[in-house]
Design an enzyme around this catalytic site. Structure first.
Site, PDB file in Angstrom:
ATOM      1  N   VAL A  62     -28.482 -57.205 -15.467  1.00  0.00           N
ATOM      2  CA  VAL A  62     -29.494 -57.113 -16.511  1.00  0.00           C
ATOM      3  C   VAL A  62     -28.907 -56.615 -17.829  1.00  0.00           C
ATOM      4  O   VAL A  62     -28.318 -55.539 -17.889  1.00  0.00           O
ATOM      5  CB  VAL A  62     -30.645 -56.177 -16.084  1.00  0.00           C
ATOM      6  CG1 VAL A  62     -31.807 -56.306 -17.059  1.00  0.00           C
ATOM      7  CG2 VAL A  62     -31.095 -56.462 -14.669  1.00  0.00           C
ATOM      8  N   SER A  63     -29.080 -57.421 -18.868  1.00  0.00           N
ATOM      9  CA  SER A  63     -28.513 -57.107 -20.174  1.00  0.00           C
ATOM     10  C   SER A  63     -29.613 -56.753 -21.180  1.00  0.00           C
ATOM     11  O   SER A  63     -30.707 -57.297 -21.112  1.00  0.00           O
ATOM     12  CB  SER A  63     -27.741 -58.321 -20.684  1.00  0.00           C
ATOM     13  OG  SER A  63     -27.433 -58.185 -22.053  1.00  0.00           O
ATOM     14  N   PRO A  64     -29.313 -55.875 -22.135  1.00  0.00           N
ATOM     15  CA  PRO A  64     -30.278 -55.572 -23.195  1.00  0.00           C
ATOM     16  C   PRO A  64     -30.097 -56.511 -24.395  1.00  0.00           C
ATOM     17  O   PRO A  64     -30.875 -56.448 -25.337  1.00  0.00           O
ATOM     18  CB  PRO A  64     -29.875 -54.153 -23.609  1.00  0.00           C
ATOM     19  CG  PRO A  64     -28.381 -54.153 -23.443  1.00  0.00           C
ATOM     20  CD  PRO A  64     -28.090 -55.048 -22.257  1.00  0.00           C
TER      21      PRO A  64
END
Ligand SMILES: *[C@@H]1O[C@H](CO)[C@@H](O)[C@H](O)[C@H]1NC(C)=O
Ligand SMILES: *[C@@H]1O[C@H](CO)[C@@H](O)[C@H](O)[C@H]1NC(C)=O
Ligand SMILES: *[C@@H]1O[C@H](CO)[C@@H](O)[C@H](O)[C@H]1NC(C)=O
Length: 696
Positions: free
Chosen positions: A272-274
């Site tokens: 999961v990336s921001p």
């Protein structure tokens, strides 16, 4: 008779306490900021990403919950991850003060996973390579800070209650390996709306007068809004969310000094990336190749960013989204009170020797085993949040003779290693290398803490979205089958206790993107964990004892440190330490930025723990200077530069973005530090700017 009565009273009060949902609770926060200069950050694995100052300080946030007979402590730490050596040292330190109140069974240490904090604290050799081995300053800062936060929580326990709420947060995270995710079975994916979890889970701790004392919010997102070019220590998006929430709850207190403690803790953030604008080719602005994350075959051109214009703005936007959502949840009328006992269970597991029986979808019963830890080729590719340095691409499933030759110098994989890790092409056969000492752990910590209907699953690494869902579901179902309330909620507390890189599903593993290549115990790592955590859950709820498992190796006496120490500082001709070399303007408007420069000493001479390298001060009516900001504030940046290695000269640059709500008046900026005398001895110094006017 008296004794019997006493036991009876204690038992009754314990029962009353838990059935009424009354707990003893305590919260504590402490500074655990590591060395602000020259030490490589832990996260991107980029050896030249070394510290050059501080944007946000690192904090340890502790929450202690006691039901009258059992106690548990959850600690969220602004650090890359947690490590066996750190936890062992913390437990030993707490033991000196509180005997056996805090143990490996009831204490969870969870790293937020910021990628912009100094490394060198893991001890396992491979993880400490970028930081030139073990860095005692980083290790000590973490151990001291974490211990202090638990002590503060312990010393401040009050009667209180706990509530749980959840809510959906959109726009703050994306999947960075969506093609791997798509390999999960369709029927399974169809149960979920998104390819990442969007749920924020929040525990709210209040005292008996119903006023808030602490809050923990879990939301899956990598703290990689700050990219691998950043050299200022920062707790990144989740850390800034904590600062924002604590500022809004503790009116008028400085960062890290408020009474109410608010953590944003890590969970199943593996894929999961921001960086919500997603990966793009820096050369053309087009989309990258989705399987390999390359542009024209090169990973270094495929980089994810956003949502802001630069990394600071992106950090701020994600942090504000987390903060806003957590505030809404805090006010939610749908919060459910948590009631029931506190319980905990822990077991060490030797992953490579695990052999687990599973039933295939077609009904065939078979066995899967763990492997010795090994990293695949795509590990060296890095991710679109921060690409690797050696030109590797993600999704690599074949080997290359050049790299294989290098690899074989360390340890040539055996037929068995290759078969076990298949389809991972082995780049680093970590499990078989013992020079100079262990490269990656083979023994992990598995742990569950129960607080009424809440189960905290402490996991030793980064679970991907689907891995996390499978583990949560498995634990929840087992819990309910073992007598837990049907409303039981399992929460994954990420990067806890021991660090072992990633955990993908066996299906995601097949694509061998970064996360699969970094799933170190082979394709069945997750399958083994699910089995192990189900056993823990059952034993926890049935009150059964489990074997404590084999003890991990204690590397503390073996670690090697190559990080050079600070030699000496000199202020330069005609100067003193603390002299202001660049004054701020005589007058500055709110919303603008002011800058000052000082003759400085090396920040590693004294980490200024629970103190600050700078203050922004305002002259009050009574003629006193009031501190309005420190180096832990978002609006300030402390940057340190060596001006001469030969004579040990250095400068500190301090920037202050004047907040839009600052009151006009007379201000000054103060710098504090320590210098190391050429003949030994470390001495404090300070210096201040001239006063300047802040105007509307
Ligand atoms: C990091 O972010 C900055 C903007 O703040 C940008 O200029 C730079 O290209 C980014 N670097 C990488 C490697 O993502
Ligand atoms: C795993 O255990 C099963 C049953 O005990 C056994 O038949 C099998 O050979 C084991 N596999 C390995 C690789 O040890
Ligand atoms: C079940 O599936 C496995 C793996 O796909 C396969 O090896 C096995 O032959 C199948 N068994 C039966 C009875 O179809």
């Amino acid at each position: 008779m008296r004794k019997k009565l006493l036991v009876w009273i204690i038992t009754l009060s314990t029962c009353l306490r838990t059935t009424l949902g009354l707990y003893k609770i305590g919260v504590g926060i402490a500074d655990c900021t590591g060395p602000a200069a020259e030490v490589t950050f832990m996260g991107y694995g980029k050896s030249n990403q070394k510290g050059c100052g501080i944007h946000l300080r690192q904090f340890s946030r502790a929450f202690v919950i006691d039901d009258g007979s059992q106690r548990a402590a959850f600690v969220s730490v602004d650090a890359g991850m947690m490590a066996y050596g750190v936890r062992k040292a913390v437990i030993s330190r707490l033991g000196k003060q509180y005997k056996d109140v805090y143990t490996e069974s009831n204490l969870i240490l969870s790293g937020t996973h910021t990628h912009s904090a100094p490394g060198g604290f893991l001890m396992d050799f491979m993880y400490d390579i970028p930081s030139l081995g073990f860095v005692k300053e980083t290790f000590d800062a973490l151990v001291d800070g974490i211990t202090r936060s638990v002590v503060r929580a312990h010393e401040n326990m009050v009667d209180g209650k706990i509530f749980i709420t959840t809510g959906e947060l959109i726009g703050a995270n994306i999947n960075r390996s969506p093609m791997s995710y798509l390999l999960n079975p369709k029927e399974e994916r169809e149960k979920y709306k998104y390819n990442v979890d969007k749920e924020m889970v929040q525990l709210k701790l209040v005292n008996s007068a119903n006023s808030l004392i602490g809050v923990i919010s879990w939301f899956p997102v990598h703290p990689t809004s700050m990219n691998n070019t950043n050299c200022l220590i920062t707790s990144d998006n989740v850390g800034y969310a904590s600062v924002l929430l604590e500022k809004s709850l503790n009116k008028n207190s400085l960062v890290g000094q408020g009474r109410i403690v608010a953590a944003f803790a890590s969970t199943n953030l593996g894929d999961v990336s921001p960086n919500t604008k997603g990966p793009r080719c820096v050369t053309t602005g087009e989309e990258c190749d989705v399987v390999s994350s390359t542009c024209d075959g090169q990973a270094k051109f495929c980089v994810a960013a956003g949502p802001g214009e630069d990394m600071f703005e992106s950090t701020k936007i994600i942090a504000e989204k987390l903060f806003e959502k957590s505030k809404i949840l805090l006010q939610s009328s749908e919060a459910k009170e948590v009631t029931g006992p506190v319980r905990h269970i822990h077991q060490y597991v030797d992953m490579p020797s695990q052999n687990v029986t599973i039933t295939l979808p077609n009904g065939t019963i078979t066995h899967v085993t763990g492997c010795l830890p090994a990293m695949g080729y795509s590990f060296a590719a890095g991710t679109t949040d921060g690409v690797g340095e050696f030109g590797f691409a993600q999704g690599t499933r074949s080997t290359n003779s050049h790299w294989d030759t290098l690899r074989d110098l360390l340890f040539k994989p055996t037929e068995e290693d290759i078969r076990c890790q298949h389809p991972k092409p082995i780049l680093i056969n970590a499990g078989r290398i013992s020079i100079p000492y262990q490269w990656q752990p083979r023994i992990v910590s598995t742990q569950i803490v129960q607080v009424g209907e809440v189960l905290l699953i402490a996991v030793p690494g980064e679970f991907t979205t689907m891995s996390g869902r499978r583990l949560r579901n498995g634990v929840q179902e087992t819990a309910v089958r073992s007598g837990a309330s049907p409303g039981t909620k399992a929460i994954i507390t990420g990067l806890s206790n021991v660090y072992t890189s990633y955990i993908t599903t066996p299906e995601e593993y097949q694509m061998q993107r970064y996360e699969g290549a970094s799933t170190i115990y082979g394709p069945h790592t997750l399958t083994i964990y699910i089995e192990k955590y189900k056993q823990l859950t059952k034993a926890l709820l049935k009150g059964e004892k489990l074997d404590s498992g084999p003890l991990p190796a204690d590397l503390s006496q073996r670690v090697i440190s190559l990080q050079p120490r600070v030699m000496f500082d000199t202020p330069g001709l005609m100067h003193h330490f603390g002299d202001c070399l660049l004054q701020p303007p005589k007058s500055a408007r709110v919303g603008s930025k002011v800058r000052a420069k000082f003759v400085s000493g090396h920040p590693r001479n004294n980490l200024m723990t629970e103190k600050t390298f700078l203050t922004v001060e305002k002259l009050a009516d009574n003629g006193k200077w009031i501190v309005l900001a420190t180096d832990a504030d978002w609006e300030t940046k402390f940057t340190w530069t060596r001006t001469s290695t030969l004579i040990g000269g250095s400068e500190a640059t301090i920037e202050w973005e004047i907040p839009s709500d600052a009151t006009p008046g007379l201000y000054r900026i103060h710098h504090f530090g320590h210098f190391q005398h050429i003949f030994g001895g470390v001495h404090p110094y300070s210096g201040a700017t001239d006063t300047f006017q802040v105007t509307k």
